[in-house]
Design a protein around this motif. Structure first.
Motif, PDB file in Angstrom:
ATOM      1  N   ALA A  41      21.232  -4.980  39.570  1.00  0.00           N
ATOM      2  CA  ALA A  41      19.914  -4.834  40.201  1.00  0.00           C
ATOM      3  C   ALA A  41      19.622  -5.930  41.215  1.00  0.00           C
ATOM      4  CB  ALA A  41      18.827  -4.827  39.122  1.00  0.00           C
ATOM      5  N   ARG A  42      20.441  -6.992  41.239  1.00  0.00           N
ATOM      6  CA  ARG A  42      20.164  -8.109  42.128  1.00  0.00           C
ATOM      7  C   ARG A  42      20.462  -7.771  43.583  1.00  0.00           C
ATOM      8  NH1 ARG A  42      21.969 -13.564  38.977  1.00  0.00           N
ATOM      9  NH2 ARG A  42      22.086 -14.325  41.097  1.00  0.00           N
ATOM     10  N   VAL A  43      19.737  -8.433  44.473  1.00  0.00           N
ATOM     11  CA  VAL A  43      19.931  -8.220  45.909  1.00  0.00           C
ATOM     12  C   VAL A  43      21.259  -8.839  46.348  1.00  0.00           C
ATOM     13  CG1 VAL A  43      19.004  -8.672  48.205  1.00  0.00           C
ATOM     14  CG2 VAL A  43      17.446  -8.192  46.301  1.00  0.00           C
ATOM     15  N   ASP A  44      21.520 -10.087  45.893  1.00  0.00           N
ATOM     16  CA  ASP A  44      22.793 -10.727  46.233  1.00  0.00           C
ATOM     17  C   ASP A  44      23.879 -10.129  45.331  1.00  0.00           C
ATOM     18  OD1 ASP A  44      21.426 -11.885  44.115  1.00  0.00           O
ATOM     19  OD2 ASP A  44      22.630 -13.706  44.186  1.00  0.00           O
ATOM     20  N   ARG A  45      24.756  -9.382  45.918  1.00  0.00           N
ATOM     21  CA  ARG A  45      25.724  -8.580  45.182  1.00  0.00           C
ATOM     22  C   ARG A  45      26.690  -9.462  44.399  1.00  0.00           C
ATOM     23  NH1 ARG A  45      28.617  -3.642  45.769  1.00  0.00           N
ATOM     24  NH2 ARG A  45      29.567  -3.361  43.724  1.00  0.00           N
ATOM     25  N   ILE A  46      26.733  -9.281  43.102  1.00  0.00           N
ATOM     26  CA  ILE A  46      27.714  -9.948  42.248  1.00  0.00           C
ATOM     27  C   ILE A  46      28.568  -8.868  41.609  1.00  0.00           C
ATOM     28  CG2 ILE A  46      28.068 -11.328  40.167  1.00  0.00           C
ATOM     29  CD1 ILE A  46      25.581 -12.867  40.812  1.00  0.00           C
ATOM     30  N   ARG A  47      29.867  -8.962  41.814  1.00  0.00           N
ATOM     31  CA  ARG A  47      30.763  -7.954  41.254  1.00  0.00           C
ATOM     32  C   ARG A  47      31.103  -8.316  39.817  1.00  0.00           C
ATOM     33  NH1 ARG A  47      35.045  -7.412  46.143  1.00  0.00           N
ATOM     34  NH2 ARG A  47      34.127  -9.381  46.753  1.00  0.00           N
ATOM     35  N   ALA A  48      30.825  -7.416  38.909  1.00  0.00           N
ATOM     36  CA  ALA A  48      31.040  -7.682  37.486  1.00  0.00           C
ATOM     37  C   ALA A  48      31.996  -6.658  36.886  1.00  0.00           C
ATOM     38  CB  ALA A  48      29.714  -7.666  36.731  1.00  0.00           C
ATOM     39  N   LYS A  49      32.754  -7.109  35.901  1.00  0.00           N
ATOM     40  CA  LYS A  49      33.584  -6.221  35.085  1.00  0.00           C
ATOM     41  C   LYS A  49      33.252  -6.505  33.625  1.00  0.00           C
ATOM     42  CE  LYS A  49      37.349  -5.915  38.436  1.00  0.00           C
ATOM     43  NZ  LYS A  49      38.741  -6.280  38.766  1.00  0.00           N
ATOM     44  N   VAL A  50      33.222  -5.459  32.816  1.00  0.00           N
ATOM     45  CA  VAL A  50      32.900  -5.599  31.396  1.00  0.00           C
ATOM     46  C   VAL A  50      34.106  -5.175  30.567  1.00  0.00           C
ATOM     47  CG1 VAL A  50      31.429  -4.746  29.514  1.00  0.00           C
ATOM     48  CG2 VAL A  50      30.427  -5.188  31.769  1.00  0.00           C
ATOM     49  N   ILE A  51      34.461  -5.999  29.579  1.00  0.00           N
ATOM     50  CA  ILE A  51      35.513  -5.644  28.621  1.00  0.00           C
ATOM     51  C   ILE A  51      34.861  -5.477  27.256  1.00  0.00           C
ATOM     52  CG2 ILE A  51      37.624  -6.411  27.467  1.00  0.00           C
ATOM     53  CD1 ILE A  51      38.362  -7.966  29.966  1.00  0.00           C
ATOM     54  N   GLU A  52      35.003  -4.309  26.669  1.00  0.00           N
ATOM     55  CA  GLU A  52      34.378  -4.006  25.372  1.00  0.00           C
ATOM     56  C   GLU A  52      35.420  -3.378  24.442  1.00  0.00           C
ATOM     57  OE1 GLU A  52      32.591  -3.264  22.042  1.00  0.00           O
ATOM     58  OE2 GLU A  52      31.628  -4.507  23.579  1.00  0.00           O
ATOM     59  N   LYS A  53      35.526  -3.928  23.238  1.00  0.00           N
ATOM     60  CA  LYS A  53      36.548  -3.502  22.279  1.00  0.00           C
ATOM     61  C   LYS A  53      36.224  -2.142  21.654  1.00  0.00           C
ATOM     62  CE  LYS A  53      39.271  -5.490  18.492  1.00  0.00           C
ATOM     63  NZ  LYS A  53      39.416  -6.690  17.626  1.00  0.00           N
ATOM     64  N   ASN A  54      34.963  -1.917  21.328  1.00  0.00           N
ATOM     65  CA  ASN A  54      34.562  -0.666  20.677  1.00  0.00           C
ATOM     66  C   ASN A  54      34.480   0.465  21.702  1.00  0.00           C
ATOM     67  OD1 ASN A  54      32.159   1.277  19.914  1.00  0.00           O
ATOM     68  ND2 ASN A  54      32.962   0.461  17.985  1.00  0.00           N
ATOM     69  N   ARG A  55      35.213   1.567  21.428  1.00  0.00           N
ATOM     70  CA  ARG A  55      35.286   2.650  22.411  1.00  0.00           C
ATOM     71  C   ARG A  55      33.910   3.274  22.674  1.00  0.00           C
ATOM     72  NH1 ARG A  55      39.192   5.096  24.907  1.00  0.00           N
ATOM     73  NH2 ARG A  55      38.905   7.181  25.760  1.00  0.00           N
ATOM     74  N   GLY A  56      33.138   3.503  21.607  1.00  0.00           N
ATOM     75  CA  GLY A  56      31.810   4.104  21.768  1.00  0.00           C
ATOM     76  C   GLY A  56      30.899   3.246  22.612  1.00  0.00           C
ATOM     77  N   SER A  57      30.907   1.943  22.351  1.00  0.00           N
ATOM     78  CA  SER A  57      30.069   1.028  23.138  1.00  0.00           C
ATOM     79  C   SER A  57      30.531   0.959  24.592  1.00  0.00           C
ATOM     80  CB  SER A  57      30.099  -0.377  22.520  1.00  0.00           C
ATOM     81  OG  SER A  57      29.564  -0.361  21.213  1.00  0.00           O
ATOM     82  N   ALA A  58      31.862   1.019  24.783  1.00  0.00           N
ATOM     83  CA  ALA A  58      32.402   0.976  26.143  1.00  0.00           C
ATOM     84  C   ALA A  58      31.990   2.224  26.929  1.00  0.00           C
ATOM     85  CB  ALA A  58      33.925   0.860  26.102  1.00  0.00           C
ATOM     86  N   GLU A  59      32.046   3.380  26.264  1.00  0.00           N
ATOM     87  CA  GLU A  59      31.651   4.627  26.937  1.00  0.00           C
ATOM     88  C   GLU A  59      30.162   4.611  27.280  1.00  0.00           C
ATOM     89  OE1 GLU A  59      32.917   7.625  24.211  1.00  0.00           O
ATOM     90  OE2 GLU A  59      35.005   7.639  24.918  1.00  0.00           O
ATOM     91  N   ARG A  60      29.354   4.074  26.354  1.00  0.00           N
ATOM     92  CA  ARG A  60      27.905   3.979  26.612  1.00  0.00           C
ATOM     93  C   ARG A  60      27.642   3.075  27.810  1.00  0.00           C
ATOM     94  NH1 ARG A  60      24.135   0.190  24.350  1.00  0.00           N
ATOM     95  NH2 ARG A  60      21.989   0.876  24.665  1.00  0.00           N
TER      96      ARG A  60
END
Length: 458
Positions: free
Chosen positions: A254-273
């Motif tokens: 949502a920030r104006v200054d673009r920050i590129r993020a990647k998320v690593i999540e172990k639980n498949r359900g949480s990752a899909e959400r």
């Protein structure tokens, strides 16, 4: 003030510790007799073993004449029912509940907490508090601790001084002369494990951890002066896609200054959400400790790694591995305060203690008077208190040099007519001003007295 605290875990215990230390009448309720015993053995509190939502248990805890109830058990539903019983049966005037589930916190359902529905005066969300703390750490990556004050016009920065700090061995008084236009004040120093409020003649040494109150416009200059240039964060890898990690990723999007993020999540359900809710953020399903997966996330090109899983050891190990793979900065979530001492040896740059952020948030709502914010420092060793000055306050109309503050109290900043200024001895404190005070824990009651707090409570 008579307070009932429901839940004797880390948050409940810390709140009880704060309030009992200030001579309040505190009763702790928990269905685990061992936690109740720990509280009564170590603190000046009364204890009741039982379920906090049961009317007979609250009756035994003294709910008939309580001024406030704080529901901080591990169950959202127990906390909500406790507040309902406290209101309907005992008419307790002020009710605070800690709620974790995001469904209860959705803005479209905020009407739920009206007095004629679910009568909760203040809702505290640990996940939201922690996500906000994580964003503040990313905004000032050179600081190990940071918190905003005075309508976000000023910050408290925690800075660790290294051998290359240009102002080592310089008295604070001389720093003020050297940088006369700098709106920054050193309000606290931790040296060899001891935190104290410094005198003007005190010097800074290698290994000190200092707390500096600084105007937002002077943050970069302040960090430069103390040898910590502030590098802009453009790429962030978030380990953990639960409520906290997801909230941080959504805020970054949502920030104006673009920050590129990647998320690593172990639980498949949480990752899909997370993948469904995030638009521009790449979500990887796998173990954040997996070196191959970290490489796939380009950890060596990231500016920071943010480890916010629900396991302290995983967060620590991920941070160490990410730095070994070339990431220059690591921030990790640590629930266990005894693990904070490992940060230095493990070369972890900053940490977030969710219990400390929750405690600070609760304290903000239970401090007397026109208190607008409270931030707890270290293991409840000190607080930064932001408060509006009342006409009845002993400090109203006085110059700072003439106010009888205890030795452990320093004025960090003053806001007059919406503008933040650097306080000096000749600065006059007037009714309506907002002051930010650094206070050692033992001096908090005297600070409250100087703010003439009891007159304006409730």
């Amino acid at each position: 003030m008579k307070v009932i605290i429901c839940g004797a875990g880390q948050v409940g215990w810390q709140i009880a510790r704060h309030l009992s230390g200030e001579k309040n009448d505190v009763t702790v309720v928990d269905n685990n007799p061992e936690l109740v015993r720990r509280a009564t053995d170590t603190l000046d509190v009364q204890g009741i073993a039982g379920f906090a939502s049961y009317p007979d248990i609250l009756e035994r805890a003294g709910a008939r004449d309580a001024d406030m109830i704080i529901a901080a058990t591990h169950s959202d539903e127990v906390n909500m029912v406790t507040c309902q019983v406290a209101h309907s049966v005992f008419a307790i005037p002020r009710k605070i509940a800690r709620l974790r589930s995001q469904s209860y916190l959705d803005a479209i359902y905020s009407d739920l907490y009206r007095r004629d529905h679910m009568p909760i005066d203040v809702v505290i969300s640990p996940e939201r508090e922690v996500a906000e703390a994580a964003l503040q750490r990313l905004a000032a990556p050179a600081a190990f601790d940071t918190e905003s004050f005075l309508n976000k016009q000023a910050q408290l920065l925690g800075i660790a001084l290294a051998a290359d700090c240009p102002v080592l061995d310089t008295p604070l008084r001389q720093l003020t002369d050297l940088f006369s236009t700098l709106r920054a004040i050193v309000v606290g120093i931790r040296r060899k494990g001891r935190l104290f409020a410094p005198e003007p003649g005190d010097q800074l040494f290698k290994g000190d951890q200092i707390y500096v109150f600084v105007h937002n416009e002077d943050v970069d200059r302040t960090l430069d002066i103390f040898g910590k240039p502030n590098k802009k964060q453009e790429r962030v890898v978030i380990i953990g896609g639960g409520n906290v990690g997801l909230a941080v990723a959504m805020a970054l999007e949502a920030r104006v200054d673009r920050i590129r993020a990647k998320v690593i999540e172990k639980n498949r359900g949480s990752a899909e959400r997370a993948a469904e809710l995030l638009e521009r953020t790449i979500v990887l399903n796998g173990d954040g400790l997996d070196a191959a997966l970290l490489a796939e996330a380009n950890i060596d090109r990231a500016d920071a790694v943010l480890a916010v899983t629900d396991d302290d050891k995983t967060n620590l190990l991920v941070s160490v591995r990410a730095k070994a793979l070339g990431c220059p900065m690591a921030i990790c979530l640590v629930n266990d305060p005894t693990m904070v001492s490992l940060m230095g040896p493990l070369d972890i740059d900053a940490y977030i203690n969710p219990r400390a952020t929750t405690v600070s948030s609760i304290l903000r709502h239970i401090r007397h008077g026109r208190v607008r914010a409270v931030y707890s420092i270290g293991d409840a060793e000190a607080e930064v208190i932001e408060a509006q000055v009342l006409s009845t306050s002993p400090i109203s109309g006085q110059l700072i040099r003439d106010i009888g503050f205890p030795e452990g109290v320093l004025v960090g900043a003053v806001m007059k007519n919406g503008k933040v200024i650097k306080p000096e001895g000749g600065t006059r404190i007037d009714e309506g001003d907002v002051v930010a005070l650094f206070s050692m824990a033992a001096d908090v009651p005297e600070v409250e007295r100087l703010l003439q707090v009891s007159i304006d409570f409730f």
